[in-house]
Design a protein around this motif. Structure first.
Motif, short mmCIF file in Angstrom:
data_model
loop_
_atom_site.label_atom_id
_atom_site.label_comp_id
_atom_site.label_asym_id
_atom_site.label_seq_id
_atom_site.Cartn_x
_atom_site.Cartn_y
_atom_site.Cartn_z
N ARG A 283 -6.00 -18.16 8.50
CA ARG A 283 -6.40 -17.58 8.65
C ARG A 283 -6.69 -16.24 9.33
O ARG A 283 -7.42 -15.32 8.61
CB ARG A 283 -6.99 -17.89 10.10
N THR A 284 -5.33 -15.74 9.42
CA THR A 284 -5.11 -14.48 9.60
C THR A 284 -4.05 -13.68 8.43
O THR A 284 -3.22 -14.28 9.49
CB THR A 284 -5.58 -13.65 11.05
N VAL A 285 -4.55 -12.35 8.13
CA VAL A 285 -3.83 -12.04 7.05
C VAL A 285 -3.71 -10.25 7.80
O VAL A 285 -4.48 -9.95 7.46
CB VAL A 285 -3.06 -12.01 5.82
N LEU A 286 -2.49 -9.74 9.09
CA LEU A 286 -3.02 -8.34 9.23
C LEU A 286 -2.10 -7.33 8.23
O LEU A 286 -0.77 -8.19 8.31
CB LEU A 286 -2.39 -8.57 10.38
N THR A 287 -2.36 -7.01 7.73
CA THR A 287 -1.96 -5.72 7.20
C THR A 287 -1.56 -4.33 7.68
O THR A 287 -3.19 -3.75 8.40
CB THR A 287 -2.13 -5.21 5.34
N ALA A 288 -0.40 -3.72 8.44
CA ALA A 288 -0.73 -2.64 9.22
C ALA A 288 0.61 -1.40 8.17
O ALA A 288 1.58 -1.61 7.88
CB ALA A 288 -0.90 -2.15 10.26
N GLY A 289 0.82 -0.41 9.04
CA GLY A 289 1.58 -0.13 9.07
C GLY A 289 1.58 1.55 8.11
O GLY A 289 2.94 2.57 8.30
N SER A 290 1.08 1.21 7.22
CA SER A 290 0.65 2.56 5.62
C SER A 290 -0.50 2.03 5.57
O SER A 290 -1.05 0.95 5.56
CB SER A 290 2.32 2.55 5.28
N PRO A 291 -0.66 2.94 4.39
CA PRO A 291 -2.61 2.48 3.60
C PRO A 291 -2.33 1.03 2.59
O PRO A 291 -0.99 1.87 1.73
CB PRO A 291 -3.02 4.00 3.04
N LEU A 292 -2.86 0.79 2.29
CA LEU A 292 -3.30 -0.62 1.14
C LEU A 292 -3.48 -0.10 0.33
O LEU A 292 -4.74 -0.15 0.11
CB LEU A 292 -3.52 -2.17 1.68
N ARG A 293 -3.41 0.13 -0.46
CA ARG A 293 -3.23 0.35 -1.89
C ARG A 293 -4.85 -0.76 -2.21
O ARG A 293 -4.62 -1.83 -2.07
CB ARG A 293 -2.70 0.62 -3.22
N ARG A 294 -5.99 0.02 -2.76
CA ARG A 294 -7.36 -0.69 -2.99
C ARG A 294 -6.67 -1.93 -4.52
O ARG A 294 -7.03 -2.86 -3.80
CB ARG A 294 -8.30 0.01 -3.55
N ASP A 295 -5.72 -1.87 -5.32
CA ASP A 295 -5.51 -3.10 -5.93
C ASP A 295 -4.92 -4.12 -6.11
O ASP A 295 -5.08 -4.91 -5.91
CB ASP A 295 -4.74 -2.26 -6.80
N THR A 296 -4.02 -3.59 -4.48
CA THR A 296 -3.50 -4.23 -4.08
C THR A 296 -4.14 -5.32 -2.64
O THR A 296 -3.65 -6.94 -2.93
CB THR A 296 -2.05 -3.93 -2.80
N LYS A 297 -4.70 -4.51 -2.08
CA LYS A 297 -5.42 -5.36 -1.31
C LYS A 297 -6.72 -6.77 -2.03
O LYS A 297 -6.85 -7.34 -1.91
CB LYS A 297 -6.58 -4.17 -0.53
N ARG A 298 -6.93 -6.05 -3.18
CA ARG A 298 -8.25 -7.13 -4.08
C ARG A 298 -6.86 -8.74 -4.27
O ARG A 298 -7.35 -9.26 -4.51
CB ARG A 298 -8.23 -6.95 -5.44
N ASP A 299 -6.08 -8.01 -4.59
CA ASP A 299 -5.18 -9.27 -4.92
C ASP A 299 -4.50 -9.90 -3.98
O ASP A 299 -4.52 -11.23 -3.79
CB ASP A 299 -3.44 -8.46 -6.00
#
Length: 519
Positions: A283-299
Protein backbone atom coordinates in the motif's frame (compact mmCIF):
# COMPACT_ATOMS: atom_id res chain seq x y z
CA UNK A 1 -2.39 19.39 50.51
CA UNK A 2 -4.73 18.47 47.64
CA UNK A 3 -3.51 15.69 45.40
CA UNK A 4 -3.10 16.64 41.77
CA UNK A 5 -3.10 14.49 38.69
CA UNK A 6 0.09 13.84 36.74
CA UNK A 7 0.70 15.55 33.41
CA UNK A 8 0.91 12.28 31.48
CA UNK A 9 2.90 11.96 28.26
CA UNK A 10 3.27 9.01 25.92
CA UNK A 11 6.86 7.84 25.52
CA UNK A 12 8.02 5.29 22.98
CA UNK A 13 9.33 2.69 25.49
CA UNK A 14 6.04 2.85 27.43
CA UNK A 15 4.05 2.45 24.21
CA UNK A 16 6.05 -0.67 23.33
CA UNK A 17 5.27 -2.03 26.80
CA UNK A 18 1.56 -1.50 26.14
CA UNK A 19 1.78 -3.52 22.90
CA UNK A 20 3.54 -6.32 24.80
CA UNK A 21 0.95 -6.31 27.56
CA UNK A 22 -2.04 -6.65 25.22
CA UNK A 23 -0.55 -8.63 22.32
CA UNK A 24 2.41 -10.57 23.80
CA UNK A 25 2.32 -13.35 21.20
CA UNK A 26 2.09 -11.12 18.14
CA UNK A 27 5.19 -10.78 15.93
CA UNK A 28 7.01 -7.52 16.61
CA UNK A 29 10.21 -7.96 14.59
CA UNK A 30 11.29 -10.55 11.99
CA UNK A 31 14.84 -10.70 10.59
CA UNK A 32 16.66 -13.37 8.61
CA UNK A 33 14.25 -16.14 9.60
CA UNK A 34 14.18 -15.17 13.29
CA UNK A 35 10.88 -13.96 14.75
CA UNK A 36 10.44 -12.05 18.02
CA UNK A 37 7.03 -11.59 19.64
CA UNK A 38 6.05 -8.33 21.27
CA UNK A 39 6.29 -9.98 24.68
CA UNK A 40 9.82 -11.24 24.11
CA UNK A 41 10.94 -8.09 22.30
CA UNK A 42 9.96 -5.81 25.17
CA UNK A 43 11.25 -8.32 27.73
CA UNK A 44 14.70 -8.18 26.14
CA UNK A 45 14.57 -4.37 25.94
CA UNK A 46 13.93 -4.32 29.69
CA UNK A 47 16.74 -6.81 30.33
CA UNK A 48 19.22 -4.60 28.47
CA UNK A 49 17.99 -1.54 30.39
CA UNK A 50 18.26 -3.24 33.78
CA UNK A 51 21.76 -4.51 32.98
CA UNK A 52 22.96 -1.02 32.05
CA UNK A 53 21.48 0.50 35.20
CA UNK A 54 23.02 -2.24 37.37
CA UNK A 55 26.40 -1.45 35.80
CA UNK A 56 26.26 2.22 36.72
CA UNK A 57 24.66 3.91 33.72
CA UNK A 58 23.05 7.20 34.74
CA UNK A 59 20.16 8.97 33.08
CA UNK A 60 21.40 10.88 30.04
CA UNK A 61 24.54 8.78 29.57
CA UNK A 62 25.46 8.03 25.95
CA UNK A 63 25.72 4.39 24.86
CA UNK A 64 27.08 3.42 21.45
CA UNK A 65 25.40 0.71 19.38
CA UNK A 66 27.69 -0.71 16.70
CA UNK A 67 25.69 -3.61 15.33
CA UNK A 68 24.54 -4.95 11.98
CA UNK A 69 20.86 -5.29 11.12
CA UNK A 70 19.31 -7.72 13.59
CA UNK A 71 16.57 -8.00 16.18
CA UNK A 72 19.23 -7.75 18.89
CA UNK A 73 20.38 -4.43 17.50
CA UNK A 74 16.91 -2.99 18.04
CA UNK A 75 16.61 -4.52 21.51
CA UNK A 76 19.94 -3.03 22.57
CA UNK A 77 19.13 0.37 21.06
CA UNK A 78 15.71 0.64 22.71
CA UNK A 79 17.13 -0.88 25.90
CA UNK A 80 19.44 2.11 26.18
CA UNK A 81 16.47 4.47 25.79
CA UNK A 82 14.36 2.45 28.25
CA UNK A 83 17.15 2.90 30.82
CA UNK A 84 17.03 6.67 30.39
CA UNK A 85 20.14 6.80 28.23
CA UNK A 86 20.95 8.29 24.85
CA UNK A 87 21.44 5.68 22.11
CA UNK A 88 24.22 6.37 19.59
CA UNK A 89 24.00 4.01 16.59
CA UNK A 90 27.16 4.16 14.47
CA UNK A 91 27.65 3.37 10.81
CA UNK A 92 29.08 0.10 9.59
CA UNK A 93 30.76 2.03 6.75
CA UNK A 94 33.19 3.82 9.07
CA UNK A 95 36.84 2.96 9.57
CA UNK A 96 38.32 2.13 12.98
CA UNK A 97 39.79 5.65 13.25
CA UNK A 98 36.44 7.22 12.41
CA UNK A 99 34.63 5.06 14.96
CA UNK A 100 37.19 6.02 17.60
CA UNK A 101 36.65 9.70 16.82
CA UNK A 102 32.86 9.47 17.10
CA UNK A 103 32.99 7.37 20.28
CA UNK A 104 35.08 10.13 21.82
CA UNK A 105 32.84 12.85 20.42
CA UNK A 106 29.68 11.40 21.98
CA UNK A 107 31.33 10.60 25.35
CA UNK A 108 30.02 7.05 25.33
CA UNK A 109 30.13 5.20 28.66
CA UNK A 110 29.13 1.81 27.23
CA UNK A 111 29.08 0.11 23.84
CA UNK A 112 27.27 -2.78 22.19
CA UNK A 113 29.30 -4.37 19.39
CA UNK A 114 28.31 -7.13 16.95
CA UNK A 115 30.61 -9.39 14.95
CA UNK A 116 30.49 -7.12 11.90
CA UNK A 117 32.38 -4.48 13.92
CA UNK A 118 34.64 -6.80 15.95
CA UNK A 119 37.87 -6.38 14.00
CA UNK A 120 37.63 -2.57 13.95
CA UNK A 121 36.35 -2.00 17.47
CA UNK A 122 38.05 -4.47 19.83
CA UNK A 123 41.46 -2.71 19.53
CA UNK A 124 39.76 0.55 20.56
CA UNK A 125 38.82 -0.68 24.04
CA UNK A 126 42.23 0.21 25.48
CA UNK A 127 42.16 3.67 23.83
CA UNK A 128 38.78 4.74 25.21
CA UNK A 129 38.86 4.57 29.03
CA UNK A 130 35.59 6.50 29.22
CA UNK A 131 33.75 3.43 27.96
CA UNK A 132 33.41 1.33 31.10
CA UNK A 133 31.18 -1.41 29.70
CA UNK A 134 31.80 -3.33 26.47
CA UNK A 135 29.16 -5.86 25.37
CA UNK A 136 29.62 -8.29 22.47
CA UNK A 137 27.08 -9.97 20.22
CA UNK A 138 28.12 -12.88 18.02
CA UNK A 139 31.71 -13.07 19.32
CA UNK A 140 33.66 -13.20 22.57
CA UNK A 141 36.39 -10.93 23.91
CA UNK A 142 38.27 -10.91 27.20
CA UNK A 143 36.69 -8.59 29.75
CA UNK A 144 33.59 -8.07 27.63
CA UNK A 145 30.00 -8.97 28.49
CA UNK A 146 27.66 -10.77 26.11
CA UNK A 147 24.20 -9.85 24.91
CA UNK A 148 23.16 -13.49 25.31
CA UNK A 149 24.17 -13.44 28.98
CA UNK A 150 22.11 -10.30 29.56
CA UNK A 151 19.07 -12.01 28.06
CA UNK A 152 19.65 -15.05 30.28
CA UNK A 153 20.34 -13.30 33.61
CA UNK A 154 18.85 -9.80 33.78
CA UNK A 155 15.26 -9.21 34.93
CA UNK A 156 12.58 -8.39 32.36
CA UNK A 157 10.74 -5.99 34.68
CA UNK A 158 10.29 -2.37 33.63
CA UNK A 159 12.92 -0.19 35.35
CA UNK A 160 11.66 2.80 37.32
CA UNK A 161 12.92 5.47 34.97
CA UNK A 162 10.91 8.64 34.29
CA UNK A 163 11.40 10.28 30.91
CA UNK A 164 10.80 13.88 29.88
CA UNK A 165 10.07 15.20 26.40
CA UNK A 166 13.31 17.20 26.49
CA UNK A 167 15.45 14.17 27.42
CA UNK A 168 17.87 13.13 24.69
CA UNK A 169 16.67 10.00 22.89
CA UNK A 170 19.57 9.48 20.49
CA UNK A 171 22.47 10.98 18.59
CA UNK A 172 22.55 10.12 14.88
CA UNK A 173 25.73 11.02 13.06
CA UNK A 174 25.19 12.56 9.64
CA UNK A 175 26.22 10.59 6.60
CA UNK A 176 29.10 12.90 5.87
CA UNK A 177 28.35 13.53 2.16
CA UNK A 178 29.64 17.10 2.53
CA UNK A 179 32.17 16.75 5.34
CA UNK A 180 32.89 15.02 8.65
CA UNK A 181 29.84 13.47 10.34
CA UNK A 182 28.06 15.71 12.83
CA UNK A 183 26.14 14.36 15.81
CA UNK A 184 22.44 15.18 15.39
CA UNK A 185 20.90 15.28 18.87
CA UNK A 186 17.22 14.28 18.96
CA UNK A 187 14.94 14.34 21.99
CA UNK A 188 11.98 12.18 22.97
CA UNK A 189 9.77 14.98 21.64
CA UNK A 190 11.42 14.82 18.23
CA UNK A 191 11.26 11.03 18.02
CA UNK A 192 7.62 10.93 19.08
CA UNK A 193 6.82 13.38 16.31
CA UNK A 194 8.87 11.30 13.86
CA UNK A 195 6.79 8.24 14.83
CA UNK A 196 3.26 9.62 14.87
CA UNK A 197 3.56 12.07 11.96
CA UNK A 198 4.81 9.38 9.60
CA UNK A 199 2.30 6.86 10.97
CA UNK A 200 -0.52 9.25 10.14
CA UNK A 201 0.85 10.36 6.77
CA UNK A 202 1.56 6.85 5.47
CA UNK A 203 -1.30 4.94 7.08
CA UNK A 204 0.47 2.66 9.55
CA UNK A 205 -1.85 0.56 11.76
CA UNK A 206 -1.43 -2.40 14.12
CA UNK A 207 -2.14 -4.67 11.13
CA UNK A 208 0.64 -3.19 8.99
CA UNK A 209 3.69 -5.22 7.98
CA UNK A 210 6.67 -3.01 7.14
CA UNK A 211 9.94 -3.97 5.44
CA UNK A 212 13.17 -2.05 6.00
CA UNK A 213 15.85 -2.41 3.32
CA UNK A 214 18.56 -0.07 4.64
CA UNK A 215 20.85 -0.11 7.73
CA UNK A 216 19.14 0.34 11.09
CA UNK A 217 21.77 2.84 12.23
CA UNK A 218 20.65 5.22 9.48
CA UNK A 219 18.17 7.97 10.27
CA UNK A 220 16.25 7.31 7.05
CA UNK A 221 15.52 3.72 8.04
CA UNK A 222 13.69 5.07 11.09
CA UNK A 223 11.06 6.50 8.70
CA UNK A 224 9.75 2.94 8.50
CA UNK A 225 11.05 1.41 11.74
CA UNK A 226 9.64 3.90 14.26
CA UNK A 227 6.09 4.31 12.85
CA UNK A 228 5.46 0.56 12.50
CA UNK A 229 6.61 -0.16 16.06
CA UNK A 230 4.74 2.91 17.31
CA UNK A 231 1.54 1.53 15.76
CA UNK A 232 2.11 -1.99 17.15
CA UNK A 233 2.51 -3.65 13.75
CA UNK A 234 5.20 -6.07 12.57
CA UNK A 235 8.63 -4.94 11.36
CA UNK A 236 10.55 -7.07 8.84
CA UNK A 237 14.26 -6.25 8.68
CA UNK A 238 16.48 -7.21 5.74
CA UNK A 239 20.01 -8.03 7.04
CA UNK A 240 21.35 -6.63 3.76
CA UNK A 241 19.55 -5.52 0.64
CA UNK A 242 19.06 -7.91 -2.23
CA UNK A 243 16.56 -7.13 -4.99
CA UNK A 244 15.36 -10.71 -5.47
CA UNK A 245 15.06 -11.29 -1.72
CA UNK A 246 13.08 -8.05 -1.50
CA UNK A 247 10.56 -9.29 -4.08
CA UNK A 248 10.24 -12.68 -2.38
CA UNK A 249 9.79 -11.14 1.07
CA UNK A 250 7.06 -8.74 -0.07
CA UNK A 251 5.17 -11.59 -1.71
CA UNK A 252 5.64 -14.18 1.07
CA UNK A 253 5.00 -11.89 4.04
CA UNK A 254 2.33 -9.73 2.38
CA UNK A 255 4.29 -6.57 3.15
CA UNK A 256 2.13 -3.44 3.26
CA UNK A 257 4.79 -0.73 3.75
CA UNK A 258 8.39 -0.49 2.60
CA UNK A 259 11.16 2.04 2.20
CA UNK A 260 13.70 2.03 -0.62
CA UNK A 261 16.25 4.57 -1.74
CA UNK A 262 16.34 5.39 -5.48
CA UNK A 263 19.39 3.18 -6.09
CA UNK A 264 17.47 0.20 -4.69
CA UNK A 265 14.46 1.03 -6.84
CA UNK A 266 16.73 0.85 -9.88
CA UNK A 267 18.04 -2.56 -8.77
CA UNK A 268 14.53 -3.94 -8.37
CA UNK A 269 13.40 -2.52 -11.71
CA UNK A 270 16.31 -4.26 -13.42
CA UNK A 271 15.36 -7.73 -12.13
CA UNK A 272 13.48 -9.97 -14.59
CA UNK A 273 11.74 -11.54 -11.56
CA UNK A 274 9.81 -8.29 -11.04
CA UNK A 275 7.39 -9.06 -13.88
CA UNK A 276 6.18 -12.25 -12.18
CA UNK A 277 6.19 -10.99 -8.58
CA UNK A 278 2.96 -10.47 -6.65
CA UNK A 279 3.34 -7.07 -4.99
CA UNK A 280 -0.38 -6.46 -4.59
CA UNK A 281 -0.12 -6.24 -0.79
CA UNK A 282 1.99 -3.08 -1.00
CA UNK A 283 0.00 0.00 0.00
CA UNK A 284 2.94 2.28 0.71
CA UNK A 285 6.32 2.47 -1.02
CA UNK A 286 8.36 5.30 0.46
CA UNK A 287 11.42 6.61 -1.33
CA UNK A 288 13.82 9.15 0.14
CA UNK A 289 17.53 9.74 0.64
CA UNK A 290 18.22 11.33 -2.75
CA UNK A 291 16.14 12.69 -5.64
CA UNK A 292 14.13 10.14 -7.60
CA UNK A 293 14.64 10.67 -11.32
CA UNK A 294 11.38 11.26 -13.12
CA UNK A 295 11.81 8.32 -15.49
CA UNK A 296 12.54 6.03 -12.54
CA UNK A 297 9.50 7.39 -10.72
CA UNK A 298 7.24 6.50 -13.63
CA UNK A 299 8.63 2.97 -13.68
CA UNK A 300 8.10 2.56 -9.91
CA UNK A 301 4.49 3.70 -10.19
CA UNK A 302 3.82 1.39 -13.13
CA UNK A 303 5.79 -1.72 -12.20
CA UNK A 304 6.20 -1.77 -8.39
CA UNK A 305 3.27 0.07 -6.80
CA UNK A 306 0.96 3.04 -7.41
CA UNK A 307 1.22 3.69 -3.65
CA UNK A 308 4.42 5.70 -4.03
CA UNK A 309 5.25 8.30 -1.36
CA UNK A 310 8.15 10.51 -2.40
CA UNK A 311 9.83 12.26 0.54
CA UNK A 312 12.36 15.04 0.74
CA UNK A 313 13.86 14.96 4.21
CA UNK A 314 16.59 16.69 6.14
CA UNK A 315 18.09 14.55 8.90
CA UNK A 316 18.30 17.56 11.19
CA UNK A 317 14.57 17.54 11.31
CA UNK A 318 11.98 18.43 8.69
CA UNK A 319 10.43 16.84 5.63
CA UNK A 320 7.92 17.17 2.82
CA UNK A 321 6.03 14.36 1.13
CA UNK A 322 4.22 13.78 -2.17
CA UNK A 323 1.41 11.25 -1.74
CA UNK A 324 0.03 8.76 -4.27
CA UNK A 325 -3.08 10.77 -5.16
CA UNK A 326 -0.97 13.87 -5.90
CA UNK A 327 1.29 12.46 -8.62
CA UNK A 328 -1.09 13.31 -11.45
CA UNK A 329 -1.05 17.06 -10.79
CA UNK A 330 2.23 17.59 -8.91
CA UNK A 331 4.49 14.95 -10.46
CA UNK A 332 7.64 17.10 -10.44
CA UNK A 333 7.38 18.10 -6.78
CA UNK A 334 8.11 16.48 -3.42
CA UNK A 335 4.76 17.55 -2.03
CA UNK A 336 3.88 19.57 1.04
CA UNK A 337 5.40 19.59 4.54
CA UNK A 338 4.84 16.48 6.63
CA UNK A 339 2.32 16.89 9.45
CA UNK A 340 3.71 19.30 12.05
CA UNK A 341 6.29 21.02 9.83
CA UNK A 342 6.54 24.33 8.01
CA UNK A 343 8.86 25.16 5.08
CA UNK A 344 10.15 28.51 3.81
CA UNK A 345 12.37 29.47 0.85
CA UNK A 346 15.18 31.97 1.54
CA UNK A 347 17.54 34.07 -0.56
CA UNK A 348 21.27 34.44 0.20
CA UNK A 349 20.54 37.35 2.57
CA UNK A 350 17.98 35.39 4.56
CA UNK A 351 14.90 37.07 3.08
CA UNK A 352 11.84 34.91 2.47
CA UNK A 353 11.14 34.42 -1.23
CA UNK A 354 7.73 34.33 -2.92
CA UNK A 355 6.36 31.28 -4.81
CA UNK A 356 8.24 30.51 -7.99
CA UNK A 357 11.59 31.89 -6.81
CA UNK A 358 14.41 29.39 -6.10
CA UNK A 359 16.29 29.62 -2.82
CA UNK A 360 17.50 27.73 0.22
CA UNK A 361 14.95 25.49 1.91
CA UNK A 362 14.44 26.03 5.65
CA UNK A 363 12.10 24.12 7.93
CA UNK A 364 10.49 24.23 11.36
CA UNK A 365 8.51 21.75 13.45
CA UNK A 366 8.31 19.36 16.36
CA UNK A 367 10.72 16.87 14.79
CA UNK A 368 13.75 19.13 14.48
CA UNK A 369 16.97 18.34 16.32
CA UNK A 370 17.94 20.17 19.50
CA UNK A 371 21.55 20.74 18.41
CA UNK A 372 24.68 19.33 16.85
CA UNK A 373 26.62 17.55 19.58
CA UNK A 374 29.46 19.81 20.82
CA UNK A 375 29.13 22.07 17.77
CA UNK A 376 27.50 25.27 18.99
CA UNK A 377 28.84 27.38 16.11
CA UNK A 378 27.60 24.99 13.43
CA UNK A 379 24.25 24.74 15.19
CA UNK A 380 23.96 28.54 15.24
CA UNK A 381 24.85 28.76 11.54
CA UNK A 382 21.77 26.70 10.66
CA UNK A 383 19.28 28.97 12.41
CA UNK A 384 16.95 31.36 10.59
CA UNK A 385 14.25 33.17 12.57
CA UNK A 386 10.85 33.97 11.10
CA UNK A 387 8.67 36.98 11.83
CA UNK A 388 7.53 35.33 15.08
CA UNK A 389 11.07 34.62 16.23
CA UNK A 390 10.82 30.86 15.69
CA UNK A 391 14.05 29.04 14.84
CA UNK A 392 13.94 27.38 11.43
CA UNK A 393 16.79 25.13 10.24
CA UNK A 394 18.56 25.90 6.96
CA UNK A 395 19.00 22.80 4.79
CA UNK A 396 21.68 23.76 2.29
CA UNK A 397 19.33 22.56 -0.46
CA UNK A 398 17.84 24.72 -3.21
CA UNK A 399 14.11 24.51 -3.82
CA UNK A 400 11.11 26.30 -5.27
CA UNK A 401 7.63 26.55 -3.73
CA UNK A 402 4.72 26.76 -6.16
CA UNK A 403 1.52 28.75 -5.68
CA UNK A 404 -0.15 25.79 -3.97
CA UNK A 405 2.65 25.31 -1.45
CA UNK A 406 4.18 22.25 -3.13
CA UNK A 407 7.97 22.01 -2.97
CA UNK A 408 10.26 21.23 -5.89
CA UNK A 409 13.89 20.34 -5.19
CA UNK A 410 16.43 21.99 -7.45
CA UNK A 411 19.74 20.72 -6.03
CA UNK A 412 22.28 20.88 -3.23
CA UNK A 413 23.92 24.28 -2.91
CA UNK A 414 27.34 22.65 -2.71
CA UNK A 415 26.71 20.52 -5.82
CA UNK A 416 25.73 23.47 -8.01
CA UNK A 417 28.04 24.02 -11.00
CA UNK A 418 28.92 27.58 -12.05
CA UNK A 419 29.87 27.49 -15.71
CA UNK A 420 30.75 30.75 -17.41
CA UNK A 421 28.93 32.62 -14.65
CA UNK A 422 25.72 30.62 -15.08
CA UNK A 423 24.28 28.38 -12.36
CA UNK A 424 23.85 24.81 -13.55
CA UNK A 425 22.01 22.32 -11.35
CA UNK A 426 23.31 18.75 -11.78
CA UNK A 427 19.88 17.20 -11.20
CA UNK A 428 18.55 18.96 -14.30
CA UNK A 429 21.33 17.45 -16.40
CA UNK A 430 20.95 14.03 -14.75
CA UNK A 431 17.26 14.02 -15.64
CA UNK A 432 18.17 14.26 -19.34
CA UNK A 433 21.10 11.83 -19.36
CA UNK A 434 19.04 9.33 -17.37
CA UNK A 435 16.56 9.07 -20.23
CA UNK A 436 19.13 7.46 -22.52
CA UNK A 437 18.22 3.77 -22.97
CA UNK A 438 21.73 2.59 -22.07
CA UNK A 439 21.91 4.54 -18.78
CA UNK A 440 20.87 2.87 -15.52
CA UNK A 441 22.22 5.59 -13.18
CA UNK A 442 24.06 8.87 -13.58
CA UNK A 443 25.86 11.45 -11.46
CA UNK A 444 26.82 14.83 -12.92
CA UNK A 445 29.67 16.81 -11.35
CA UNK A 446 31.54 20.00 -12.13
CA UNK A 447 35.12 19.62 -13.36
CA UNK A 448 37.73 22.33 -14.10
CA UNK A 449 37.49 24.11 -17.46
CA UNK A 450 40.13 26.65 -18.63
CA UNK A 451 37.57 28.96 -20.22
CA UNK A 452 34.30 28.49 -18.28
CA UNK A 453 35.74 27.80 -14.82
CA UNK A 454 33.94 24.50 -14.60
CA UNK A 455 31.81 22.34 -16.85
CA UNK A 456 29.56 19.32 -16.54
CA UNK A 457 30.91 15.78 -16.60
CA UNK A 458 28.49 12.85 -16.46
CA UNK A 459 29.52 9.64 -14.73
CA UNK A 460 27.31 6.81 -15.97
CA UNK A 461 26.51 3.30 -14.75
CA UNK A 462 25.27 1.46 -17.87
CA UNK A 463 22.29 -0.86 -17.98
CA UNK A 464 23.44 -4.38 -17.13
CA UNK A 465 24.72 -6.22 -20.20
CA UNK A 466 25.26 -3.10 -22.31
CA UNK A 467 28.53 -1.46 -23.25
CA UNK A 468 27.65 1.92 -24.74
CA UNK A 469 30.03 4.38 -26.40
CA UNK A 470 30.51 7.36 -24.03
CA UNK A 471 30.76 9.80 -26.94
CA UNK A 472 27.43 8.63 -28.31
CA UNK A 473 25.67 9.27 -25.00
CA UNK A 474 27.37 12.67 -24.70
CA UNK A 475 26.27 13.76 -28.16
CA UNK A 476 22.74 12.45 -27.59
CA UNK A 477 22.47 14.36 -24.30
CA UNK A 478 24.05 17.59 -25.57
CA UNK A 479 21.44 17.70 -28.31
CA UNK A 480 18.81 17.97 -25.55
CA UNK A 481 20.64 20.24 -23.09
CA UNK A 482 20.94 24.01 -22.92
CA UNK A 483 24.30 25.46 -23.96
CA UNK A 484 25.41 26.11 -20.37
CA UNK A 485 24.46 22.55 -19.37
CA UNK A 486 26.33 20.71 -22.10
CA UNK A 487 28.65 17.90 -21.13
CA UNK A 488 32.39 17.93 -21.72
CA UNK A 489 32.39 14.17 -21.47
CA UNK A 490 30.91 10.89 -20.27
CA UNK A 491 32.77 8.38 -18.14
CA UNK A 492 31.48 4.88 -17.49
CA UNK A 493 31.52 3.55 -13.92
CA UNK A 494 30.57 0.28 -12.27
CA UNK A 495 29.38 1.94 -9.04
CA UNK A 496 29.28 5.25 -7.17
CA UNK A 497 30.44 5.96 -3.60
CA UNK A 498 27.27 6.19 -1.52
CA UNK A 499 26.22 6.81 2.05
CA UNK A 500 24.01 4.46 4.05
CA UNK A 501 20.87 5.70 2.29
CA UNK A 502 22.26 5.37 -1.21
CA UNK A 503 22.96 9.07 -1.73
CA UNK A 504 25.91 9.57 -4.06
CA UNK A 505 28.87 11.19 -2.28
CA UNK A 506 29.69 13.74 -4.95
CA UNK A 507 32.57 15.31 -3.04
CA UNK A 508 34.43 12.00 -3.47
CA UNK A 509 33.61 11.95 -7.19
CA UNK A 510 34.83 15.53 -7.66
CA UNK A 511 38.03 15.27 -5.63
CA UNK A 512 40.32 13.63 -8.25
CA UNK A 513 39.47 16.23 -10.89
CA UNK A 514 40.14 19.24 -8.64
CA UNK A 515 43.22 17.89 -6.84
CA UNK A 516 45.73 19.55 -9.18
CA UNK A 517 43.48 22.19 -10.73
CA UNK A 518 45.21 25.53 -11.35
CA UNK A 519 41.96 27.53 -11.57
Amino acid sequence: MTDRLDDPQVYIPDLFATHARHYPGKDAVICDGERRSWGDFVGNINRVANHLIENGMQKGDRVAVMMGNSIEMLECLFGVVRAGGCAVPLSGLLTADQLESLLSDCDAVAAFVSAEFEERVTPLASKLPGIRTWIAHGFAAEGWGKVADIYAASPSTIPDIRHALTDVFNIIYSSGTTGLPKGIVQTHRARLHWAFSNAVEMGFTSDSRALTTTPLYSNGTWLMMLPILFAGGTLHVMPTFDAVAFLKTVEREKITHTFMVPAQCLMVLERPELDGADLSSLRTVLTAGSPLRRDTKRDVLERISPGLFEMYGFSEGFASMLKPHQHAEKFDTVGTPVLGFEVRILDDEGNELPPGEPGEIAGYGAGIMSEYNKRDLQTAELIWRDERGRTFIRSGDIGVMDEDGFLKIVDRKKDMIISGGFNVFPTDVEAIVGQHPDVMDVAVIGVPHPKWGESCLALVIPVTGRNPEPEAIRDWANGRLAKTQRLVGIELREAFPRNALGKVIKKDLRAPYWKDAAI
